[in-house]
Design a protein around this motif. Structure first.
Motif, mmCIF file in Angstrom:
data_model
loop_
_atom_site.group_PDB
_atom_site.id
_atom_site.type_symbol
_atom_site.label_atom_id
_atom_site.label_comp_id
_atom_site.label_asym_id
_atom_site.label_seq_id
_atom_site.Cartn_x
_atom_site.Cartn_y
_atom_site.Cartn_z
ATOM 1 N N LEU A 75 3.347 -4.325 -3.769
ATOM 2 C CA LEU A 75 3.387 -4.487 -2.316
ATOM 3 C C LEU A 75 3.802 -3.181 -1.653
ATOM 4 C CD1 LEU A 75 3.046 -6.496 -0.003
ATOM 5 C CD2 LEU A 75 5.397 -7.221 -0.378
ATOM 6 N N ARG A 76 4.792 -2.506 -2.237
ATOM 7 C CA ARG A 76 5.253 -1.208 -1.735
ATOM 8 C C ARG A 76 4.110 -0.196 -1.736
ATOM 9 N NH1 ARG A 76 6.681 3.662 -3.537
ATOM 10 N NH2 ARG A 76 8.489 4.699 -2.595
ATOM 11 N N ASP A 77 3.404 -0.091 -2.854
ATOM 12 C CA ASP A 77 2.290 0.862 -2.961
ATOM 13 C C ASP A 77 1.198 0.540 -1.949
ATOM 14 O OD1 ASP A 77 3.668 2.077 -5.032
ATOM 15 O OD2 ASP A 77 2.436 1.177 -6.616
ATOM 16 N N HIS A 78 0.884 -0.738 -1.812
ATOM 17 C CA HIS A 78 -0.142 -1.161 -0.859
ATOM 18 C C HIS A 78 0.283 -0.818 0.576
ATOM 19 C CE1 HIS A 78 -3.564 -3.532 0.484
ATOM 20 N NE2 HIS A 78 -2.763 -4.072 1.391
ATOM 21 N N TRP A 79 1.554 -1.059 0.900
ATOM 22 C CA TRP A 79 2.069 -0.779 2.239
ATOM 23 C C TRP A 79 1.941 0.713 2.575
ATOM 24 C CZ3 TRP A 79 3.474 -3.848 6.199
ATOM 25 C CH2 TRP A 79 4.154 -3.271 7.259
ATOM 26 N N LEU A 80 2.289 1.540 1.621
ATOM 27 C CA LEU A 80 2.259 2.979 1.874
ATOM 28 C C LEU A 80 0.841 3.518 2.063
ATOM 29 C CD1 LEU A 80 5.112 4.233 -0.460
ATOM 30 C CD2 LEU A 80 5.103 4.138 2.051
ATOM 31 N N GLN A 81 -0.157 2.829 1.560
ATOM 32 C CA GLN A 81 -1.542 3.254 1.788
ATOM 33 C C GLN A 81 -1.909 3.174 3.262
ATOM 34 O OE1 GLN A 81 -4.162 0.988 -0.726
ATOM 35 N NE2 GLN A 81 -3.208 1.731 -2.609
ATOM 36 N N THR A 82 -1.379 2.180 3.956
ATOM 37 C CA THR A 82 -1.722 2.004 5.372
ATOM 38 C C THR A 82 -0.603 2.416 6.324
ATOM 39 O OG1 THR A 82 -1.047 -0.312 5.207
ATOM 40 C CG2 THR A 82 -3.401 0.165 4.947
ATOM 41 N N HIS A 83 0.602 2.625 5.790
ATOM 42 C CA HIS A 83 1.750 3.027 6.601
ATOM 43 C C HIS A 83 2.458 4.201 5.899
ATOM 44 C CE1 HIS A 83 0.969 -1.176 7.669
ATOM 45 N NE2 HIS A 83 1.479 -0.897 8.851
ATOM 46 N N PRO A 84 1.789 5.339 5.770
ATOM 47 C CA PRO A 84 2.354 6.451 4.984
ATOM 48 C C PRO A 84 3.683 6.988 5.515
ATOM 49 C CG PRO A 84 0.390 7.163 6.174
ATOM 50 C CD PRO A 84 0.483 5.678 6.332
ATOM 51 N N LYS A 85 3.937 6.871 6.799
ATOM 52 C CA LYS A 85 5.207 7.372 7.347
ATOM 53 C C LYS A 85 6.397 6.533 6.886
ATOM 54 C CE LYS A 85 3.220 9.784 11.211
ATOM 55 N NZ LYS A 85 3.214 10.042 12.633
ATOM 56 N N ALA A 86 6.140 5.326 6.405
ATOM 57 C CA ALA A 86 7.210 4.461 5.906
ATOM 58 C C ALA A 86 7.846 5.023 4.635
ATOM 59 C CB ALA A 86 6.679 3.059 5.649
ATOM 60 N N LYS A 87 7.225 6.020 4.034
ATOM 61 C CA LYS A 87 7.788 6.642 2.829
ATOM 62 C C LYS A 87 9.199 7.173 3.104
ATOM 63 C CE LYS A 87 6.631 9.911 -0.826
ATOM 64 N NZ LYS A 87 6.427 9.076 -1.983
ATOM 65 N N LEU A 88 9.478 7.497 4.356
ATOM 66 C CA LEU A 88 10.789 8.016 4.742
ATOM 67 C C LEU A 88 11.902 6.974 4.586
ATOM 68 C CD1 LEU A 88 9.714 9.850 8.021
ATOM 69 C CD2 LEU A 88 10.272 10.901 5.819
ATOM 70 N N TYR A 89 11.582 5.684 4.700
ATOM 71 C CA TYR A 89 12.628 4.655 4.723
ATOM 72 C C TYR A 89 12.346 3.429 3.861
ATOM 73 C CZ TYR A 89 9.365 3.002 8.293
ATOM 74 O OH TYR A 89 8.238 2.628 8.964
ATOM 75 N N ILE A 90 11.186 3.328 3.258
ATOM 76 C CA ILE A 90 10.788 2.110 2.553
ATOM 77 C C ILE A 90 11.754 1.711 1.436
ATOM 78 C CG2 ILE A 90 9.270 3.228 0.857
ATOM 79 C CD1 ILE A 90 7.295 0.876 1.364
ATOM 80 N N ASP A 91 12.431 2.681 0.845
ATOM 81 C CA ASP A 91 13.341 2.380 -0.266
ATOM 82 C C ASP A 91 14.803 2.269 0.158
ATOM 83 O OD1 ASP A 91 11.274 2.267 -2.219
ATOM 84 O OD2 ASP A 91 11.213 4.461 -2.238
ATOM 85 N N PHE A 92 15.080 2.348 1.462
ATOM 86 C CA PHE A 92 16.450 2.143 1.925
ATOM 87 C C PHE A 92 16.857 0.706 1.611
ATOM 88 C CE2 PHE A 92 16.432 5.470 5.623
ATOM 89 C CZ PHE A 92 16.252 6.485 4.700
ATOM 90 N N ALA A 93 18.104 0.508 1.262
ATOM 91 C CA ALA A 93 18.588 -0.816 0.854
ATOM 92 C C ALA A 93 18.487 -1.865 1.960
ATOM 93 C CB ALA A 93 20.027 -0.709 0.372
ATOM 94 N N ASP A 94 18.480 -1.433 3.219
ATOM 95 C CA ASP A 94 18.445 -2.417 4.308
ATOM 96 C C ASP A 94 17.034 -2.854 4.684
ATOM 97 O OD1 ASP A 94 18.327 0.322 5.435
ATOM 98 O OD2 ASP A 94 18.182 -0.725 7.344
ATOM 99 N N PHE A 95 16.000 -2.324 4.025
ATOM 100 C CA PHE A 95 14.632 -2.712 4.357
ATOM 101 C C PHE A 95 14.102 -3.741 3.375
ATOM 102 C CE2 PHE A 95 14.766 0.798 7.192
ATOM 103 C CZ PHE A 95 13.835 0.496 8.168
ATOM 104 N N ALA A 96 13.412 -4.723 3.913
ATOM 105 C CA ALA A 96 12.842 -5.787 3.086
ATOM 106 C C ALA A 96 11.428 -6.101 3.563
ATOM 107 C CB ALA A 96 13.700 -7.040 3.170
ATOM 108 N N PHE A 97 10.592 -6.439 2.616
ATOM 109 C CA PHE A 97 9.269 -6.959 2.953
ATOM 110 C C PHE A 97 9.404 -8.434 3.307
ATOM 111 C CE2 PHE A 97 7.817 -3.338 0.378
ATOM 112 C CZ PHE A 97 6.903 -2.794 1.274
ATOM 113 N N VAL A 98 8.607 -8.846 4.267
ATOM 114 C CA VAL A 98 8.576 -10.244 4.687
ATOM 115 C C VAL A 98 7.117 -10.678 4.717
ATOM 116 C CG1 VAL A 98 9.174 -11.900 6.490
ATOM 117 C CG2 VAL A 98 10.641 -9.904 6.097
ATOM 118 N N ARG A 99 6.801 -11.666 3.905
ATOM 119 C CA ARG A 99 5.462 -12.255 3.953
ATOM 120 C C ARG A 99 5.431 -13.235 5.131
ATOM 121 N NH1 ARG A 99 6.350 -12.582 -1.875
ATOM 122 N NH2 ARG A 99 4.972 -11.077 -2.885
ATOM 123 N N LEU A 100 4.344 -13.189 5.877
ATOM 124 C CA LEU A 100 4.178 -14.054 7.041
ATOM 125 C C LEU A 100 3.044 -15.031 6.726
ATOM 126 C CD1 LEU A 100 4.534 -11.182 9.609
ATOM 127 C CD2 LEU A 100 6.232 -12.958 9.128
#
Length: 158
Positions: free
Chosen positions: A110-135
């Motif tokens: 999911l992380r790899d897929h997210w970064l393909q379309t949201h490359p700027k998220a690489k700056l914060y995607i691994d911060f402990a306070d960030f979580a993926f949420v399926r809708l």
């Protein structure tokens, strides 16, 4: 009894709804757990192989709201710079939020897929306070312009 102005889903409506789901952001409506009133935020949005997903910080108000009540709604669609904004297509999606645990085996993909379309998220995607949420979609209402409203099911959006 008046005729329902909202039509059943058509192949064209389903295709337009799926196009709107591919937008990179949406407005997310939640219920504020502090006072029970509606609240709304702009979120980044992506489509995983399992459906819509977002990445949010536990510092955001909508994180706490979704933890308290996973029922939510999204508004997708942007009016053009000119013309009546109410004539532009938009999708109101009712959904249920499901947080992805940090140790979920699906998270790396999911992380790899997210970064393909949201490359700027690489700056914060691994911060402990960030979580993926399926809708998980429950239902949707597509307004494709005057006289072009359609009800869609969760299955229509897959």
């Amino acid at each position: 009894m008046p005729k329902d102005p909202v039509q059943a889903a058509t192949p064209e409506a389903i295709a337009l709804a799926r196009d709107l789901l591919a937008l990179p952001h949406a407005a997310l409506a939640v219920t504020d757990p502090a006072d029970g009133t509606p609240a709304i935020s702009r979120i980044a949005l992506g489509l995983s192989p399992d459906g819509p997903v977002t990445l949010i910080s536990s510092l955001s108000a909508h994180h706490a709201a979704l933890q308290a009540d996973p029922a939510c709604a999204l508004l997708l669609g942007e009016p053009a710079a000119k013309g009546d904004p109410l004539t532009h297509p938009r999708l109101m999606l009712k959904a249920r939020a499901e947080f992805v645990a940090p140790d979920d085996p699906a998270r790396p993909a999911l992380r790899d897929h997210w970064l393909q379309t949201h490359p700027k998220a690489k700056l914060y995607i691994d911060f402990a306070d960030f979580a993926f949420v399926r809708l998980h979609p429950v239902s949707a209402l597509l307004n494709a312009g005057f006289g072009k409203a359609h009800r869609l099911s969760a299955d229509d959006l897959k």
